[in-house]
Motif scaffolding. Structure first.
Motif, short mmCIF file in Angstrom:
data_model
loop_
_atom_site.label_atom_id
_atom_site.label_comp_id
_atom_site.label_asym_id
_atom_site.label_seq_id
_atom_site.Cartn_x
_atom_site.Cartn_y
_atom_site.Cartn_z
N ARG A 104 54.82 52.16 16.70
CA ARG A 104 54.26 52.91 15.58
C ARG A 104 54.09 51.97 14.39
NH1 ARG A 104 59.56 52.59 17.37
NH2 ARG A 104 61.09 53.43 15.90
N ASP A 105 53.49 52.48 13.33
CA ASP A 105 53.28 51.70 12.10
C ASP A 105 52.48 50.43 12.34
OD1 ASP A 105 54.67 53.56 10.59
OD2 ASP A 105 56.59 52.57 10.91
N ALA A 106 51.47 50.50 13.20
CA ALA A 106 50.67 49.32 13.54
C ALA A 106 49.61 49.05 12.49
CB ALA A 106 50.02 49.51 14.90
N GLN A 107 49.46 47.78 12.11
CA GLN A 107 48.42 47.33 11.20
C GLN A 107 47.92 45.98 11.69
OE1 GLN A 107 49.19 47.65 6.93
NE2 GLN A 107 50.97 48.91 7.38
N ILE A 108 46.64 45.68 11.41
CA ILE A 108 46.05 44.43 11.86
C ILE A 108 45.25 43.81 10.72
CG2 ILE A 108 44.37 43.36 13.42
CD1 ILE A 108 45.15 45.43 15.52
N ARG A 109 45.43 42.51 10.52
CA ARG A 109 44.59 41.71 9.64
C ARG A 109 44.19 40.46 10.40
NH1 ARG A 109 44.28 45.73 7.51
NH2 ARG A 109 44.53 46.33 5.32
N GLU A 110 42.88 40.28 10.55
CA GLU A 110 42.34 39.19 11.36
C GLU A 110 42.95 39.25 12.76
OE1 GLU A 110 42.77 35.60 9.10
OE2 GLU A 110 41.28 36.24 7.61
N ASP A 111 43.70 38.23 13.18
CA ASP A 111 44.26 38.25 14.54
C ASP A 111 45.75 38.54 14.54
OD1 ASP A 111 45.17 35.89 13.48
OD2 ASP A 111 44.70 34.67 15.24
N ARG A 112 46.28 39.08 13.44
CA ARG A 112 47.71 39.33 13.35
C ARG A 112 48.00 40.82 13.39
NH1 ARG A 112 51.85 36.33 11.31
NH2 ARG A 112 50.73 34.71 12.41
N LEU A 113 48.78 41.23 14.39
CA LEU A 113 49.23 42.62 14.53
C LEU A 113 50.66 42.72 14.05
CD1 LEU A 113 49.34 45.55 15.72
CD2 LEU A 113 49.86 44.49 17.93
N VAL A 114 50.93 43.70 13.22
CA VAL A 114 52.28 44.01 12.76
C VAL A 114 52.59 45.44 13.16
CG1 VAL A 114 53.81 44.22 10.77
CG2 VAL A 114 52.05 42.44 10.81
N ALA A 115 53.78 45.68 13.68
CA ALA A 115 54.14 47.03 14.11
C ALA A 115 55.65 47.18 14.14
CB ALA A 115 53.55 47.32 15.48
N VAL A 116 56.10 48.42 14.30
CA VAL A 116 57.50 48.73 14.55
C VAL A 116 57.61 49.19 16.00
CG1 VAL A 116 59.40 50.30 13.98
CG2 VAL A 116 58.00 49.31 12.16
N ILE A 117 58.58 48.64 16.73
CA ILE A 117 58.76 49.01 18.14
C ILE A 117 60.22 49.35 18.41
CG2 ILE A 117 56.82 47.61 18.95
CD1 ILE A 117 58.88 45.54 19.94
N GLY A 118 60.41 50.22 19.41
CA GLY A 118 61.75 50.53 19.89
C GLY A 118 62.66 51.05 18.80
#
Length: 327
Positions: free
Chosen positions: A229-243
């Protein structure tokens, strides 16, 4: 990572100013008996709060006034969620979506009462992570708010329902649920505003939907058993919360819900596939927000708490006291 806030009470729901010069967030006033939550602005690298907006009129001293989930547009408007309740008695509160000037959130006018009936028949009773697409439109995650615990000090939990497009171009606001986002757990806007990224309850995939065509693709899959959840992307970088401390299931009293106290923070390079995970036994991450230039990220960090999974009429969870950190 660097800690930005040191409030002994909650600091949460951060978002960036449109030019990236600061961070606006909801700050709980531990120094007030009513524990109001105000909107505060920090410089982009942290430091001293440079602006705060609170409901200070004496006639509101007998209520808890909460302002949270703020989003400021490039033309200087602010959209946020406000709730007003008797001190310590959230069940009796009034909740609204509000729109006003960024320099005077206290003077914002009510746009929509909560809960409201969405076009798809669901009841939306809270929102999260609003983002401006254009001067006249926003996207946000609509949630359902449940109360649990004793009647005097009820605890709450939120579960995602839909990604919503809000159209402000006409004489009255129009709320449209985005197809395919049933039980969404997060939604974020692409850098160019042409697409959204979203995640679904209990799912391991990050989806991308082009707003103009409705085309949906899977951007990344964290694999069987992972809950992202809480996924965001800028250019080729993905940031998210997992588990982490999360549970997705069907409950007789509520339907499909995702109970979520937070998880690990993961950074993925979508070109190389390399990833970095920030995790620990003592903390959980929630609701990261990437800066407009894609170089920084602010995120809620709170002490670890197990997800509450069983009905309990006397359940009153401690306030987990989130602070904001900068990556």
């Amino acid at each position: 990572p660097r800690r930005l806030t040191f409030n002994v009470a909650d600091d949460r729901t951060p978002s960036w100013l449109p030019d990236g010069s600061g961070i606006i967030y909801s700050m709980e006033r531990e120094d007030r008996a009513d524990h109001d939550r105000c909107l505060a602005i920090l410089p982009s690298e942290g430091g001293t709060i440079r602006t705060s907006h609170c409901q200070l009129h004496p006639e509101y001293d007998d209520s808890t006034d909460v302002m949270e989930a703020p989003a400021i547009s490039a033309d200087g408007r602010i959209f946020f969620h406000q709730a007003i309740s008797w001190v310590g008695r959230q069940k009796l509160g009034a909740s609204t979506l509000r729109l006003g000037r960024a320099d005077d959130p206290v003077g914002a006018t009510a746009l929509q009462e909560l809960p409201y009936a969405a076009p798809n028949g669901r009841t939306h009773s809270s929102i999260r992570t609003p983002q401006w697409i254009s001067p006249d439109s926003l996207v946000y995650l609509a949630e359902q708010l449940f109360y649990e615990g004793s009647s005097f000090y009820p605890d709450t939990f939120y579960t995602g329902l839909d990604a919503v497009l809000l159209d402000l171009s006409g004489p009255a606001p129009v709320y449209g649920t985005i197809p395919g986002t049933d039980y969404a757990s997060s939604v974020s806007l692409s850098a160019d505003g042409a697409a959204i990224y979203y995640t679904l309850g209990g799912d391991s995939r990050v989806f991308r939907r082009v707003l103009s065509s409705g085309e949906v693709t899977v951007i990344y899959d964290f694999g069987a058993g992972a809950v992202v959840r809480d996924a965001q992307i800028r250019e080729d970088r993905l940031v998210a919360v997992i588990g982490g401390s999360v549970l997705y299931r069907f409950e007789d009293a509520h339907g499909f819900v995702q109970r979520d106290e937070g998880g690990d923070l993961v950074f993925v390079n979508l070109t190389s596939g390399a990833s970095t995970v920030f995790a620990g036994d003592t903390v959980l991450f929630r609701h990261p927000a990437i800066s407009p230039d894609g170089r920084r990220l602010v995120v809620e960090v709170q002490p670890y708490a197990p997800v509450h999974s069983e009905p309990d009429s006397e359940f009153n969870a401690t306030n987990h006291r989130a602070d904001l950190w900068l990556f």
